[in-house]
Structures are given as C-alpha cells and as structure tokens.
Motif scaffolding. Structure first.
Motif, PDB file in Angstrom:
ATOM      1  N   ARG A 123      25.014  20.694  20.999  1.00 36.06           N
ATOM      2  CA  ARG A 123      24.195  20.185  22.097  1.00 36.06           C
ATOM      3  C   ARG A 123      25.000  19.890  23.342  1.00 36.06           C
ATOM      4  O   ARG A 123      24.461  19.936  24.444  1.00 36.06           O
TER       5      ARG A 123
ATOM      6  N   TRP B 288      24.928  27.706  27.290  1.00 35.92           N
ATOM      7  CA  TRP B 288      23.490  27.580  27.241  1.00 35.92           C
ATOM      8  C   TRP B 288      22.764  28.712  27.966  1.00 35.92           C
ATOM      9  O   TRP B 288      21.763  29.211  27.476  1.00 35.92           O
TER      10      TRP B 288
ATOM     11  N   ASP C 104      18.697  24.827  24.475  1.00 32.32           N
ATOM     12  CA  ASP C 104      19.260  23.477  24.469  1.00 32.32           C
ATOM     13  C   ASP C 104      20.648  23.433  23.849  1.00 32.32           C
ATOM     14  O   ASP C 104      21.297  22.380  23.846  1.00 32.32           O
TER      15      ASP C 104
END
Length: 120
Positions: free
Chosen positions: A99, A52, A30
C-alpha cells in the motif's frame, strides 16, 4: 485485496511465458505490485515491482532485459512477461501488493504461487 496469480507452466529454455495477477476485493491501483519467486531449496527473492500508475518499475539484476512488469488498472490485473527464459528461472512465482512506499519495504498482500519450469 486478494491476488490470484496464473500463467505458469513448462517451457523450454529461450522460450517465453506471461504471468497474470488478478486482484479482487480492492482496486489494484491502490497497490504497488510486485513479483517474487522461490526456487526449490532457496529463499524467496524479489523479481520486479511496478508503481501504482505504472510509471516506475524496478527489476532484479538477474531478470533485467528479459522480464517486463506491467499493469492494467482498468482490468485490475498485473502482468509479468518473461522472455529468454533460463533453467535458473525455474521457481514458484508469487504476486504481491504493497500500500505504501516506493519501492516498498513491505508487501502486505500475497497471492498463491504459480509454478514456472524451464527445461534445458
């Protein structure tokens, strides 16, 4: 996500070390993962980042060609392979997670540091 960096130590110039960053609490997949370092008396600086899925990477000019960032999302772990180490690489190394964004402008999760000392 909680991040735990490990693998630091004392190495002679020209040697190698591999740092690991173990994630818990959330899937590392994530997060964009980055490595930073802070030498004594200096500000923290960016070292490397990996997207990612691991397709994209980014390096500071000072480590290009010597360091390799990688990740194993199945193991929830990221890595920083450091070769041809120089005394100026001596620092506390931190792993971090972001993120959103590539490359990220802000890292929201930080692990504790691991000390790398390179002797001349």
């Amino acid at each position: 996500v909680q991040l735990q960096a490990s693998g630091g130590g004392l190495v002679q110039a020209g040697g190698s070390l591999r740092l690991s960053c173990a994630a818990s609490g959330r899937a590392l997949s994530d997060y964009v993962m980055g490595w930073f370092r802070q030498a004594p008396g200096k500000e923290r600086e960016f070292v490397a980042a990996i997207s990612w899925n691991g397709v994209s990477t980014k390096y500071a000019d000072s480590v290009k060609g010597r360091f390799t960032i990688s990740r194993d999302n199945a193991k929830n772990t990221g890595y920083l392979q450091m070769n041809s180490l120089k005394p100026e690489d001596t620092a506390v190394y931190y792993c971090a997670g972001a993120r959103a964004g590539w490359p990220p402008s802000t890292y929201t999760s930080w692990g504790q540091g691991t000390l790398v000392t390179v002797s001349s």
